[in-house]
Design a protein around this motif. Structure first.
Motif, PDB file in Angstrom:
ATOM      1  N   GLN A   1     -16.796  -2.560  13.136  1.00  7.36           N
ATOM      2  CA  GLN A   1     -17.150  -3.757  12.358  1.00  7.36           C
ATOM      3  C   GLN A   1     -16.892  -3.540  10.855  1.00  7.36           C
ATOM      4  N   THR A   2     -15.683  -3.102  10.546  1.00  7.07           N
ATOM      5  CA  THR A   2     -15.291  -2.925   9.149  1.00  7.07           C
ATOM      6  C   THR A   2     -15.168  -4.284   8.473  1.00  7.07           C
ATOM      7  N   THR A   3     -15.777  -4.413   7.321  1.00  2.00           N
ATOM      8  CA  THR A   3     -15.647  -5.623   6.517  1.00  2.00           C
ATOM      9  C   THR A   3     -14.600  -5.364   5.434  1.00  2.00           C
ATOM     10  N   TYR A   4     -13.555  -6.173   5.415  1.00  4.02           N
ATOM     11  CA  TYR A   4     -12.441  -5.894   4.499  1.00  4.02           C
ATOM     12  C   TYR A   4     -11.723  -7.183   4.137  1.00  4.02           C
TER      13      TYR A   4
ATOM     14  N   SER B   1       0.853  -1.186   0.000  1.00  4.06           N
ATOM     15  CA  SER B   1       0.000   0.000   0.000  1.00  4.06           C
ATOM     16  C   SER B   1       0.889   1.236   0.000  1.00  4.06           C
ATOM     17  N   ARG B   2       0.525   2.222  -0.790  1.00  6.04           N
ATOM     18  CA  ARG B   2       1.334   3.447  -0.853  1.00  6.04           C
ATOM     19  C   ARG B   2       1.310   4.199   0.472  1.00  6.04           C
ATOM     20  N   HIS B   3       0.164   4.238   1.115  1.00  7.55           N
ATOM     21  CA  HIS B   3       0.027   5.017   2.350  1.00  7.55           C
ATOM     22  C   HIS B   3      -0.339   4.077   3.503  1.00  7.55           C
ATOM     23  N   ASN B   4       0.449   4.146   4.587  1.00  4.87           N
ATOM     24  CA  ASN B   4       0.247   3.293   5.758  1.00  4.87           C
ATOM     25  C   ASN B   4       0.375   4.177   6.996  1.00  4.87           C
TER      26      ASN B   4
ATOM     27  N   ALA C   1      -9.406   0.510   0.474  1.00  7.80           N
ATOM     28  CA  ALA C   1      -8.576   0.899   1.609  1.00  7.80           C
ATOM     29  C   ALA C   1      -9.087   0.215   2.874  1.00  7.80           C
ATOM     30  N   ILE C   2      -8.208   0.075   3.864  1.00  9.15           N
ATOM     31  CA  ILE C   2      -8.563  -0.570   5.132  1.00  9.15           C
ATOM     32  C   ILE C   2      -8.434   0.455   6.251  1.00  9.15           C
ATOM     33  N   THR C   3      -9.496   0.639   7.000  1.00  4.90           N
ATOM     34  CA  THR C   3      -9.496   1.538   8.152  1.00  4.90           C
ATOM     35  C   THR C   3     -10.035   0.786   9.358  1.00  4.90           C
ATOM     36  N   LEU C   4      -9.228   0.697  10.414  1.00  5.15           N
ATOM     37  CA  LEU C   4      -9.599  -0.063  11.607  1.00  5.15           C
ATOM     38  C   LEU C   4      -9.405   0.802  12.851  1.00  5.15           C
ATOM     39  N   VAL C   5     -10.327   0.669  13.779  1.00  5.99           N
ATOM     40  CA  VAL C   5     -10.251   1.392  15.048  1.00  5.99           C
ATOM     41  C   VAL C   5     -10.414   0.386  16.183  1.00  5.99           C
TER      42      VAL C   5
ATOM     43  N   ARG D   1      -5.717   2.481  12.590  1.00  6.07           N
ATOM     44  CA  ARG D   1      -4.855   1.991  11.508  1.00  6.07           C
ATOM     45  C   ARG D   1      -5.518   2.247  10.160  1.00  6.07           C
ATOM     46  N   TYR D   2      -4.710   2.704   9.225  1.00  6.01           N
ATOM     47  CA  TYR D   2      -5.207   2.931   7.866  1.00  6.01           C
ATOM     48  C   TYR D   2      -4.135   2.496   6.874  1.00  6.01           C
TER      49      TYR D   2
END
Length: 721
Positions: free
Chosen positions: A696-699, A632-635, A670-674, A652-653
């Motif tokens: 409850q992000t689904t990814y 991923s370009r941006h972490n 993109a993945i975004t987790l809290v 986290r993103y």
């Protein structure tokens, strides 16, 4: 030619090991005329500080403070020397001393407003401040690890600067994509001992300590000059604490539940995760001992995701009060784990194909390591680290029952010389032999690895430090190609002031092919994999420019710009002239460049802290002109913590993965987790609660058709006696 060199290496290392074992029986005390004694105290409360590190700059002389804060350290015979004292959570203190100093010292340490690394040992194979190392170093303290209350280290490490995880596999600065646990480009160490599995050369984070970790040091970028193969992307060293002077028992129990999103449930049973661990530390005469026993079980958050793990660890240190004791540890792990390879369908992502139900793997790992310093004087230090790593694994799959056993016997010998207060010379060698038996490796190989290395560190002034090093690695697996590789490095640090240091380095990294990559012949999940006896190791040339800034007691910033060119990268690829058949091949020449940065901010001292990391990656496969897969370009990560880390929010993103290998037409986002966590201390017991994936992000967890973890709730109770 190569055979002659290898034979010479073997004779040299065997002689060195024999000499070291002989000397280890009669340790030499530091040849000093006097010793200085003192106590290390908290400047605010005047309470004694146990476990503080006391050392003399640019010598191997060191000591550890006792439970009453007291210490005694030998002084060189003449001149003026700098005494350095540091303890976790406190700022480093320096004191100038004469060699003929007498009387007891009182060393007062101030608490840090922002916790930042003070001393590391991995970057240069000797004790140094991170700002004095010409390479980027990230440090996670044992205290921070405790506050994050992970079950395994891979839950906490994504918040370390420059560290990324791809579907459970560790990546530093984009060096690693996804290889299903075969051939790690990150070298994992436990108290300085290599702990990569013998056949797959992979990392099992569940087998590493959590409760008695002192700190975790992450050296970023190719670092093979000092540590050899697998240090292509970096080195991670998990350093454990010494056994406590007073008897101490820690019991940790946790229970967690997985929350399956509506419409995705595949069972009416409640999916849970639980574990219990007992950790006991004490002194028996002049011997310090730590014993750990742990059991963990999990249903997993997806079908065919059950896991059971036993762990036993014993660490012994003797003489317990010595500044340079013997350290011996034994670490045993048994893991039974069901396998989830890919989802059944896009609308049933938590389920597997019915034919794969019940597929599971059993692995056993036994690691034995010894660290001894048979010679320690003001001018010399000899360290010897023999180790044994025995691993067994068997598949219980619907389409194969592959198994392997491997035993690696190795020794690391390091001699450090301190000719004067501005010069340190380190020379050494490593040797290892690995024997393998298996039903899916053709032919089952024997592997030999030998190396010699040297590093020269010079302080041209109080502000300018430089180091130069060179390593020669020899790798040979029976019936396969051999590698003979030179790995140099050059680094310079310029401290413009006490608060700002600049660094630059140029280095080469190397990774030999793992046994699995070279010799696998099997069918797994419908794919045929065949051996490649012509497979060679992969390498990288890397450059870096970076800076560390202590803007104030409340603000710490670190940033580095890096550029790496990779050669002969090993990837699973369709075999020539074969349909639906794969093998590992040297197929890629690639570039990875980017920036990794970290910020720690004490917003309100001891009340509100903020930390963040950011890694930008620009990658290119020179053969295709496209980005490297699974990067991923941006972490980005961030943590807001209050009341001394008792309450915190973790964020986290990572941006959309641009390239994948198997299913390029699948949707990718993109993945975004809290995560949120809270804790409280009651009568010597810590109670911690944690919610992961709060919203409850689904990814998809980087690897195609592999769902990420659903929301989960966990309660951890940790009493201390």
């Amino acid at each position: 030619m190569a055979a002659a060199i290898a034979a010479g290496f073997r004779r040299c290392l065997a002689s060195g090991a024999a000499l070291a074992v002989f000397l280890a029986g009669v340790p030499l005390a530091a040849q000093a005329q006097d010793a200085v004694r003192g106590r290390v105290l908290d400047a605010e409360t005047r309470a004694p500080i146990a476990g503080a590190t006391v050392l003399i700059r640019n010598t191997p002389l060191r000591a550890t403070s006792r439970s009453d804060g007291g210490f005694a350290i030998a002084l060189p015979s003449e001149g003026t020397y700098t005494l350095i004292v540091v303890a976790p959570g406190f700022r480093l203190t320096e004191r100038e001393l004469q060699a003929d100093h007498s009387g007891e010292l009182s060393i007062l340490l101030d608490r840090q407003t922002v916790t930042v690394p003070e001393l590391t040992v991995t970057a240069s194979r000797s004790v140094a401040r991170p700002g004095e190392a010409p390479v980027s170093v990230a440090v996670m303290s044992g205290e921070e690890l405790h506050h994050r209350h992970p079950v395994t280290l891979d839950e906490a490490l994504p918040f370390a600067q420059g560290v990324i995880f791809n579907s459970g596999q560790m990546d530093i600065r984009g060096s690693t994509g996804l290889a299903r646990g075969v051939g790690s480009r990150v070298l994992m160490l436990l108290d300085g001992h290599r702990v990569l599995s013998g056949v797959g050369a992979s990392i099992d984070f569940g087998g590493l300590p959590v409760l008695d970790v002192d700190q975790i040091e992450i050296v970023k970028g190719p670092h093979s000059t000092l540590w050899g193969t697998n240090a292509l992307g970096g080195v991670v060293n998990v350093i454990t604490r010494r056994p406590s002077a007073e008897p101490e028992t820690i019991v940790r129990g946790y229970y967690g539940l997985f929350d399956t999103p509506s419409g995705m449930s595949f069972t009416e049973e409640r999916l849970s995760r639980e574990g219990i661990a007992i950790h006991h530390s004490r002194r028996l005469g002049d011997v310090g001992t730590t014993l750990f026993l742990g059991r963990e079980e999990s249903d997993g958050f997806r079908q065919n995701g059950e896991l059971g793990r036993w762990r036993v660890r014993l660490k012994t240190v003797f003489p317990a009060e010595s500044a340079n004791p013997w350290e011996v540890f034994v670490n045993w792990t048994r893991k039974d784990e069901e396998e989830f390879f890919t989802w059944l369908s896009a609308d049933r992502p938590l389920e597997v194909d019915p034919t794969e139900l019940g597929d599971w793997i059993r692995t056993d790992d036994l690691v034995f390591g010894v660290t001894t310093n048979p010679i320690v004087t003001p001018k010399h230090r000899l360290q010897v680290r023999p180790h044994v790593y025995h691993a067994r694994s068997r598949n219980y799959f619907h389409d194969n029952e592959d198994f392997h056993r491997s035993t690696r016997l190795g020794t690391d010998i390091q001699w450090s010389l301190f000719p004067n207060r501005s010069h340190v010379l380190t020379i050494g060698g490593e040797g290892a032999m690995t024997g393998v038996s298996s039903n899916f490796l053709e032919p089952p190989p024997d592997v030999k690895d030998f190396a010699v290395f040297a590093q020269d560190e010079v302080a041209f002034s109080d502000r300018v430090h430089a180091s130069v090093g060179l390593r020669l690695d020899y790798h040979k697996a029976s019936a396969a190609m051999r590698d003979l590789v030179l790995n140099p490095k050059l680094g310079v640090v310029f401290a413009t002031s006490e608060r700002l240091s600049l660094r630059t380095s140029f280095s080469r990294g190397y990774r030999s092919p793992s046994v699995s990559e070279q010799f696998t012949s099997t069918t797994q999940f419908g794919f045929r994999v065949i051996p490649n006896l012509e497979l060679r190791g992969e390498s990288a040339w890397a450059r870096e420019v970076g800076a560390t800034l202590h803007l104030s007691d409340r603000v710490w910033v670190d940033a580095g710009f890096f550029w790496s060119e990779y050669t002969d990268l090993i990837e699973p690829t369709p075999a020539p002239n074969n349909i639906f058949t794969f093998q590992f091949r040297n197929v890629a020449e690639a570039m990875v460049r980017g920036i990794d940065a970290g910020l720690r901010l004490g917003v309100i001292p001891r009340r509100l802290d903020f930390s963040t990391t950011y890694t930008f990656l620009d990658t290119e496969d020179h053969g295709t002109g496209r980005a490297l897969p699974y990067r991923s370009r941006h972490n980005f990560t961030a943590t807001i913590a209050a009341w001394r880390q008792l309450v915190a929010i973790d964020f986290r993103y990572r941006s959309r993965v641009e390239e994948v290998l198997a299913f390029p037409l699948d949707d990718r986002d993109a993945i975004t987790l809290v995560d949120i966590r809270a804790g409280i201390r009651i009568l010597g017991t810590t109670v911690q609660a944690k919610i992961q994936n709060l919203f409850q992000t689904t990814y998809v967890d980087v690897q195609e058709r592999s769902p990420g973890q659903t929301r989960s709730f966990r309660l951890t109770v940790t009493p201390r006696f």
